[in-house]
Design a protein around this motif. Structure first.
Motif, mmCIF file in Angstrom:
data_model
loop_
_atom_site.group_PDB
_atom_site.id
_atom_site.type_symbol
_atom_site.label_atom_id
_atom_site.label_comp_id
_atom_site.label_asym_id
_atom_site.label_seq_id
_atom_site.Cartn_x
_atom_site.Cartn_y
_atom_site.Cartn_z
ATOM 1 N N ALA A 91 1.326 61.782 -40.084
ATOM 2 C CA ALA A 91 1.395 62.197 -41.488
ATOM 3 C C ALA A 91 0.089 61.871 -42.211
ATOM 4 O O ALA A 91 -0.388 62.640 -43.051
ATOM 5 N N PHE A 92 -0.509 60.714 -41.871
ATOM 6 C CA PHE A 92 -1.777 60.328 -42.490
ATOM 7 C C PHE A 92 -2.893 61.278 -42.064
ATOM 8 O O PHE A 92 -3.719 61.700 -42.888
ATOM 9 N N VAL A 93 -2.930 61.622 -40.774
ATOM 10 C CA VAL A 93 -3.933 62.568 -40.289
ATOM 11 C C VAL A 93 -3.774 63.901 -41.008
ATOM 12 O O VAL A 93 -4.775 64.567 -41.326
ATOM 13 N N TRP A 94 -2.534 64.292 -41.307
ATOM 14 C CA TRP A 94 -2.323 65.544 -42.039
ATOM 15 C C TRP A 94 -3.043 65.535 -43.381
ATOM 16 O O TRP A 94 -3.620 66.541 -43.788
ATOM 17 N N THR A 95 -3.024 64.396 -44.095
ATOM 18 C CA THR A 95 -3.683 64.361 -45.409
ATOM 19 C C THR A 95 -5.168 64.672 -45.287
ATOM 20 O O THR A 95 -5.756 65.301 -46.173
ATOM 21 N N PHE A 96 -5.787 64.231 -44.170
ATOM 22 C CA PHE A 96 -7.194 64.537 -43.934
ATOM 23 C C PHE A 96 -7.373 66.018 -43.617
ATOM 24 O O PHE A 96 -8.298 66.674 -44.124
ATOM 25 N N LEU A 97 -6.498 66.564 -42.778
ATOM 26 C CA LEU A 97 -6.560 67.988 -42.452
ATOM 27 C C LEU A 97 -6.341 68.840 -43.701
ATOM 28 O O LEU A 97 -7.018 69.856 -43.894
ATOM 29 N N GLU A 98 -5.400 68.426 -44.528
ATOM 30 C CA GLU A 98 -5.110 69.116 -45.795
ATOM 31 C C GLU A 98 -6.382 69.231 -46.633
ATOM 32 O O GLU A 98 -6.700 70.305 -47.163
ATOM 33 N N TYR A 99 -7.112 68.122 -46.736
ATOM 34 C CA TYR A 99 -8.353 68.105 -47.509
ATOM 35 C C TYR A 99 -9.407 69.018 -46.880
ATOM 36 O O TYR A 99 -10.036 69.838 -47.567
ATOM 37 N N ARG A 207 -10.237 74.030 -64.353
ATOM 38 C CA ARG A 207 -11.412 73.413 -64.966
ATOM 39 C C ARG A 207 -12.576 73.263 -63.991
ATOM 40 O O ARG A 207 -13.678 73.713 -64.266
ATOM 41 N N ILE A 208 -12.346 72.621 -62.847
ATOM 42 C CA ILE A 208 -13.415 72.374 -61.871
ATOM 43 C C ILE A 208 -12.901 72.788 -60.501
ATOM 44 O O ILE A 208 -12.329 71.988 -59.765
ATOM 45 N N GLN A 209 -13.107 74.040 -60.138
ATOM 46 C CA GLN A 209 -12.489 74.574 -58.928
ATOM 47 C C GLN A 209 -13.220 74.207 -57.641
ATOM 48 O O GLN A 209 -12.714 74.466 -56.550
ATOM 49 N N ASN A 210 -14.395 73.601 -57.751
ATOM 50 C CA ASN A 210 -15.105 73.147 -56.549
ATOM 51 C C ASN A 210 -14.996 71.642 -56.357
ATOM 52 O O ASN A 210 -15.803 71.024 -55.665
ATOM 53 N N LYS A 211 -13.968 71.033 -56.968
ATOM 54 C CA LYS A 211 -13.663 69.617 -56.800
ATOM 55 C C LYS A 211 -12.151 69.468 -56.693
ATOM 56 O O LYS A 211 -11.392 70.384 -56.993
ATOM 57 N N GLY A 212 -11.694 68.290 -56.263
ATOM 58 C CA GLY A 212 -10.259 68.014 -56.234
ATOM 59 C C GLY A 212 -9.510 68.811 -55.191
ATOM 60 O O GLY A 212 -8.587 69.559 -55.505
ATOM 61 N N PHE A 213 -9.870 68.626 -53.915
ATOM 62 C CA PHE A 213 -9.287 69.446 -52.853
ATOM 63 C C PHE A 213 -8.002 68.875 -52.261
ATOM 64 O O PHE A 213 -7.303 69.557 -51.527
ATOM 65 N N GLY A 214 -7.707 67.613 -52.529
ATOM 66 C CA GLY A 214 -6.448 67.056 -52.062
ATOM 67 C C GLY A 214 -5.293 67.562 -52.899
ATOM 68 O O GLY A 214 -5.476 67.988 -54.046
ATOM 69 N N VAL A 215 -4.096 67.514 -52.348
ATOM 70 C CA VAL A 215 -2.892 67.892 -53.112
ATOM 71 C C VAL A 215 -1.916 66.726 -53.157
ATOM 72 O O VAL A 215 -1.478 66.311 -54.225
#
Length: 237
Positions: A91-99, A207-215
């Protein structure tokens, strides 16, 4: 064939129009239309059906599969603590893949016809129609193809018992991602954590679409310095 100044007709199927925008596609796709209506993508009714998914389909379809893989590790002889550790690791590895997927694939810059079309299909539509609730989670057929790729990778890198637990945990992480993503768009959080996540994700859209890639977490944005600055920090400059 389309030239400079091509205008997308929102009353016609969208997918095979957007490629004609060329270099103007990036600006167009990142100018959102704030409606909960689900626009038409394809002429084909079957393709249109496959492109729409209600949010609850994700946990209903994939959580039993995740539990199956995790359970398979246990029945193959791994101890319960080890299965739990591997599942949490997955599940933790998924958070990295998600990003990584969001940052490096979903936000690729395109300008060719097929490049724009591909980008629109995988993520651009979500930025153009961020409140389309029927195209917010990944359709099961598309998710199954990606799952098959990750299963093959797990089998190459780990034993069957270890790979099963890791994949089951990663799949659970994916379910949390997709359901959280839906909630951040359509829910009304009351807890501090979810309110903060919603604000963080809405910043990414509006607002800033090229930042904040995590969900599901801001962790990797902090690690790789893509966390968007707050308005107060920007105004203090």
């Amino acid at each position: 064939m389309a030239g400079k100044g091509f205008i997308v007709d929102l009353n016609k199927p969208l997918v095979f129009q957007v490629g004609h925008l060329g270099e103007a596609y990036q600006e167009w796709v990142h100018t959102p239309i704030l409606t909960e209506e689900s626009p038409q993508f394809f002429e084909s009714g079957f393709a249109e059906f496959l492109s729409r998914t209600t949010w609850w389909v994700v946990p209903v379809v994939w959580m039993p599969v995740a539990f199956y893989f995790i359970g398979m590790s246990y029945t193959m002889g791994l101890t319960l603590p080890l299965v739990a550790m591997l599942s949490v690791s997955g599940a933790f590895v998924w958070t990295f893949l998600e990003y990584c997927i969001h940052r490096f694939l979903f936000h690729i810059v395109t300008k060719s016809y097929w490049g724009n079309t591909f980008h629109y299909l995988i993520h651009g539509f979500h930025h153009k129609h961020p409140m389309d609730g029927l195209r917010l989670v990944i359709p099961p057929l598309e998710a199954a193809i990606v799952l098959g790729m990750f299963w093959y990778l797990c089998r190459l890198l780990f034993t069957l018992s270890m790979g099963s637990a890791l994949l089951g945990g990663g799949l659970s992480g994916y379910v949390m991602y997709d359901t959280t993503h839906y909630y951040l768009h359509h829910g009304h959080p009351t807890s501090k954590i979810l309110k903060s996540l919603k604000k963080y994700h809405m910043n990414h859209h509006f607002r800033i679409q090229n930042k904040g890639f995590g969900v599901t977490t801001t962790l990797w944005d902090r690690v790789f310095e893509t966390l968007p600055k707050t308005k107060s920090a920007e105004e203090s400059k």
